[in-house]
Design a protein around this motif. Structure first.
Motif, PDB file in Angstrom:
ATOM      1  N   HIS A   1      15.463   8.226   8.362  1.00 15.19           N
ATOM      2  CA  HIS A   1      15.469   7.280   7.465  1.00 15.19           C
ATOM      3  C   HIS A   1      14.659   6.057   7.974  1.00 15.19           C
ATOM      4  O   HIS A   1      14.592   5.187   7.022  1.00 15.19           O
ATOM      5  CB  HIS A   1      16.978   6.577   7.426  1.00 15.19           C
ATOM      6  CG  HIS A   1      18.128   7.514   7.140  1.00 15.19           C
ATOM      7  ND1 HIS A   1      18.058   8.181   5.800  1.00 15.19           N
ATOM      8  CD2 HIS A   1      19.004   8.098   7.702  1.00 15.19           C
ATOM      9  CE1 HIS A   1      18.753   9.259   5.888  1.00 15.19           C
ATOM     10  NE2 HIS A   1      19.622   9.053   7.133  1.00 15.19           N
ATOM     11  N   THR A   2      13.741   6.028   8.959  1.00 16.38           N
ATOM     12  CA  THR A   2      13.115   5.113   9.523  1.00 16.38           C
ATOM     13  C   THR A   2      11.650   5.474   9.929  1.00 16.38           C
ATOM     14  O   THR A   2      11.641   6.701  10.223  1.00 16.38           O
ATOM     15  CB  THR A   2      13.749   4.276  10.504  1.00 16.38           C
ATOM     16  OG1 THR A   2      13.907   5.197  11.671  1.00 16.38           O
ATOM     17  CG2 THR A   2      15.030   3.348  10.425  1.00 16.38           C
ATOM     18  N   VAL A   3      10.749   4.506   9.590  1.00 15.47           N
ATOM     19  CA  VAL A   3       9.394   5.005   9.771  1.00 15.47           C
ATOM     20  C   VAL A   3       8.403   3.779  10.218  1.00 15.47           C
ATOM     21  O   VAL A   3       8.830   2.568   9.839  1.00 15.47           O
ATOM     22  CB  VAL A   3       8.570   5.631   8.309  1.00 15.47           C
ATOM     23  CG1 VAL A   3       7.075   5.793   8.514  1.00 15.47           C
ATOM     24  CG2 VAL A   3       9.326   6.497   7.842  1.00 15.47           C
ATOM     25  N   GLY A   4       7.346   4.159  11.132  1.00 16.30           N
ATOM     26  CA  GLY A   4       6.648   2.906  11.523  1.00 16.30           C
ATOM     27  C   GLY A   4       5.259   3.117  11.046  1.00 16.30           C
ATOM     28  O   GLY A   4       4.808   4.468  10.872  1.00 16.30           O
ATOM     29  N   ALA A   5       4.672   2.110  10.440  1.00 14.50           N
ATOM     30  CA  ALA A   5       3.272   2.192  10.058  1.00 14.50           C
ATOM     31  C   ALA A   5       2.324   1.156  10.786  1.00 14.50           C
ATOM     32  O   ALA A   5       2.677   0.041  10.904  1.00 14.50           O
ATOM     33  CB  ALA A   5       3.246   2.061   8.392  1.00 14.50           C
ATOM     34  N   ALA A   6       1.158   1.515  11.192  1.00 15.50           N
ATOM     35  CA  ALA A   6       0.216   0.787  11.792  1.00 15.50           C
ATOM     36  C   ALA A   6      -1.286   0.896  11.303  1.00 15.50           C
ATOM     37  O   ALA A   6      -1.673   1.894  10.923  1.00 15.50           O
ATOM     38  CB  ALA A   6       0.364   0.996  13.385  1.00 15.50           C
ATOM     39  N   ILE A   7      -1.830  -0.197  11.434  1.00 19.05           N
ATOM     40  CA  ILE A   7      -3.354  -0.096  11.138  1.00 19.05           C
ATOM     41  C   ILE A   7      -3.822  -1.399  11.924  1.00 19.05           C
ATOM     42  O   ILE A   7      -3.108  -2.281  12.073  1.00 19.05           O
ATOM     43  CB  ILE A   7      -3.260  -0.603   9.520  1.00 19.05           C
ATOM     44  CG1 ILE A   7      -4.887  -0.382   9.417  1.00 19.05           C
ATOM     45  CG2 ILE A   7      -3.105  -1.840   9.163  1.00 19.05           C
ATOM     46  CD1 ILE A   7      -5.228  -0.069   7.532  1.00 19.05           C
ATOM     47  N   GLY A   8      -5.055  -1.052  12.187  1.00 16.34           N
ATOM     48  CA  GLY A   8      -5.850  -1.979  13.224  1.00 16.34           C
ATOM     49  C   GLY A   8      -7.329  -1.979  13.228  1.00 16.34           C
ATOM     50  O   GLY A   8      -7.936  -0.836  12.489  1.00 16.34           O
ATOM     51  N   ASP A   9      -8.169  -2.794  13.999  1.00 17.54           N
ATOM     52  CA  ASP A   9      -9.510  -2.517  14.206  1.00 17.54           C
ATOM     53  C   ASP A   9      -9.849  -3.367  15.378  1.00 17.54           C
ATOM     54  O   ASP A   9      -9.738  -4.258  15.768  1.00 17.54           O
ATOM     55  CB  ASP A   9     -10.010  -3.531  12.756  1.00 17.54           C
ATOM     56  CG  ASP A   9     -11.454  -3.726  13.037  1.00 17.54           C
ATOM     57  OD1 ASP A   9     -12.375  -2.847  13.578  1.00 17.54           O
ATOM     58  OD2 ASP A   9     -12.093  -4.295  12.063  1.00 17.54           O
TER      59      ASP A   9
END
Length: 541
Positions: A358-366
């Motif tokens: 039921h849980t998700v992590g989302a990441a974005i970076g530069d």
């Protein structure tokens, strides 16, 4: 739509248009002059001809305008015509020559150049009273000034070439019109074969027949690679005498086959071909050989760049997720667009991490920079974020732990990153940022907001930095957009205006099709001066 306060682009003012009365007066003035007149553009094509000029040339205006004189009028297909035109362009000085229009009409041409083209005055003349015509290019070749100008122009142009295709395009754009050649082929050795890496003026059938010929072939393009000595053939008879196995397939009349020398060694071969016979006098041969040397050095640099660029992009591709996890109750779409050629590989990344049912992590970076180091550090950052997230750390702890790792590594590069924890049961999300552009939240009714995430310092600067988090609800039918700055940053555009414009695109897009929505956002991005990463997330069910 245009966000409030966004700068508006105004069209440039149009050029001056002459009033009808003035235009008629100019026409009458030209018609009263003795002889005829015409104008040529910078490529040698006729843009204007007076009725008297057309009569003297023996052709109608419709046949002349838009054509090259030496193609529209066969009797002008003599070397000195094209040579005098090029000399006028290079020297910016008037030129003159006399040509016989069959059967017995001699015409004198006076050329007056300026930066926009060449004005030409045409009059009938008596050859016994005229100055002798300048020596033909077939006997003397282009003038020294023309050749030196071409050499300097090619050198300046090739300094801007980055990859192999740039060298091919710029060499063809410079060499063919400047030298009056109609065909060009660039070749380089590949193991024990000769591979064609670029061409202009030849059909695909001919290129396919000669691509990957053995280096041991009895052909001039292969021979120059082993000897480093150029060949100049003024006719096919001369070519056939030197290479008896050669078949006349290209319809050309003269050829220059030149070695591409770099670091004292032949790196490839260059074929220039001409539809008209050409004598290749000594001065022209020397300049052609020098030009080939410039192309060879540029090609050597370009092949090294392409090799490094390909390696870096393969490294980056290996570090990005090939597929995203399939999470029940969640729709996702992702896009990655590399930077424009010449800027190197970047360090943009994204990730979707399934933590439990039921849980998700989302990441974005530069990661700062465009090189292999940036790509390698991107892999380390993504791995660190993934490791901290999978042990159940909250967003602020994920970023704090990743930051400590980067400061310990001392990579000399900074990284922006944003991490979101999503609970699909409670429909709540928690986000923290390290100097990254804020996410956008599109509601089911289309209203889109910029989430006010508390700011945090870039990763890799201060080991004890804190990253305050923001908790917010995930309403039914919403779309969460995470992106890197390449999607919004452009020279001369305010970042807030660009973000508002992106929000407007998100409002208008169909939330039922995230792939189409991602495509729309990428298509409206600025010219790819920087990498672009985009991750769209929508809870469903």
């Amino acid at each position: 739509m245009r966000p409030a306060g966004r700068p508006r682009t105004l069209p440039l003012p149009s050029g001056r248009t002459a009033p009808p009365g003035e235009a008629a007066a100019v026409t009458a003035f030209i018609d009263r002059l003795p002889g005829g007149s015409c104008a040529l553009d910078m490529n040698g094509r006729i843009t204007f001809v007076t009725p008297a000029g057309a009569d003297l040339l023996g052709a109608g205006p419709d046949e002349l305008v838009g054509a090259l004189p030496w193609e529209a009028l066969p009797w002008m297909d003599v070397p000195q015509v094209e040579d005098r035109y090029r000399a006028a362009l290079v020297s910016h000085q008037p030129q003159a020559f006399t040509v016989l229009r069959p059967p017995d009409t001699w015409l004198a041409f006076e050329l007056y150049p300026d930066p926009s083209g060449v004005s030409v005055r045409i009059t009938g003349t008596d050859p016994s009273e005229s100055a002798p015509a300048p020596p033909s290019a077939s006997a003397a070749g282009p003038s020294r000034a023309v050749l030196l100008y071409q050499l300097m122009q090619l050198a300046a142009t090739l300094t801007e070439a980055i990859g192999v295709q740039d060298v091919v395009d710029q060499a063809a754009d410079q060499l063919l019109p400047a030298l009056g050649a109609q065909g060009m082929v660039l070749m380089a050795p590949d193991d024990d074969r000769l591979r064609i890496i670029g061409h202009r003026g030849y059909s695909a059938d001919i290129i396919d027949r000669f691509d990957t010929v053995p280096l041991s072939s009895d052909l001039p393009v292969a021979r120059v690679l082993t000897t480093g000595v150029p060949y100049f053939f003024t006719s096919f008879t001369e070519l056939r005498r030197a290479f008896p196995a050669t078949v006349h397939e290209d319809g050309m009349a003269a050829w220059a086959v030149l070695p591409l020398i770099a670091s004292g060694r032949p790196r490839g071969s260059l074929l220039l071909s001409y539809r008209r016979p050409r004598a290749f006098p000594p001065g022209e041969r020397a300049v052609l050989t020098s030009m080939a040397g410039l192309v060879g050095q540029a090609l050597d640099r370009a092949r090294l760049y392409d090799t490094k660029d390909d390696l870096a992009h393969r490294l980056q591709s290996a570090l990005l997720p090939h597929t995203l996890p399939d999470v029940p109750g969640l729709k996702v779409a992702a896009r990655y667009l590399p930077a424009a050629q010449g800027l190197g590989v970047g360090g943009d990344f994204y990730d979707l991490i399934r933590l439990d049912e039921h849980t998700v992590g989302a990441a974005i970076g530069d990661v700062q920079g465009h090189n292999v180091d940036a790509a390698a550090l991107m892999g380390q950052v993504r791995t660190a974020v993934h490791a901290h997230a999978t042990v159940g750390s909250a967003p602020d702890q994920v970023l704090a732990g990743t930051n400590r790792l980067l400061t310990d590594l001392e990579p000399g590069l900074f990284t922006s990153c944003l991490y979101i924890h999503l609970d699909l049961t409670t429909r709540l999300a928690c986000v923290a940022t390290a100097g990254h552009p804020p996410p956008l939240l599109r509601h089911a009714d289309g209203r889109t907001e910029v989430l006010p995430v508390p700011p945090g310092l870039l990763l890799g600067i201060e080991p004890d930095s804190r990253y305050p988090a923001l908790e917010f609800p995930l309403p039914a039918g919403c779309v969460l957009a995470l992106y890197t700055d390449g999607l919004v940053e452009a020279p001369g555009v305010d970042l807030d205006d660009a973000t508002a414009a992106l929000a407007g695109l998100l409002e208008q897009a169909d939330p039922a099709d995230l792939d189409a929505m991602a495509g729309t956002l990428i298509r409206h991005a600025p010219a790819p001066g920087d990498d672009i990463a985009l991750l769209l997330i929508s809870p469903c069910g």
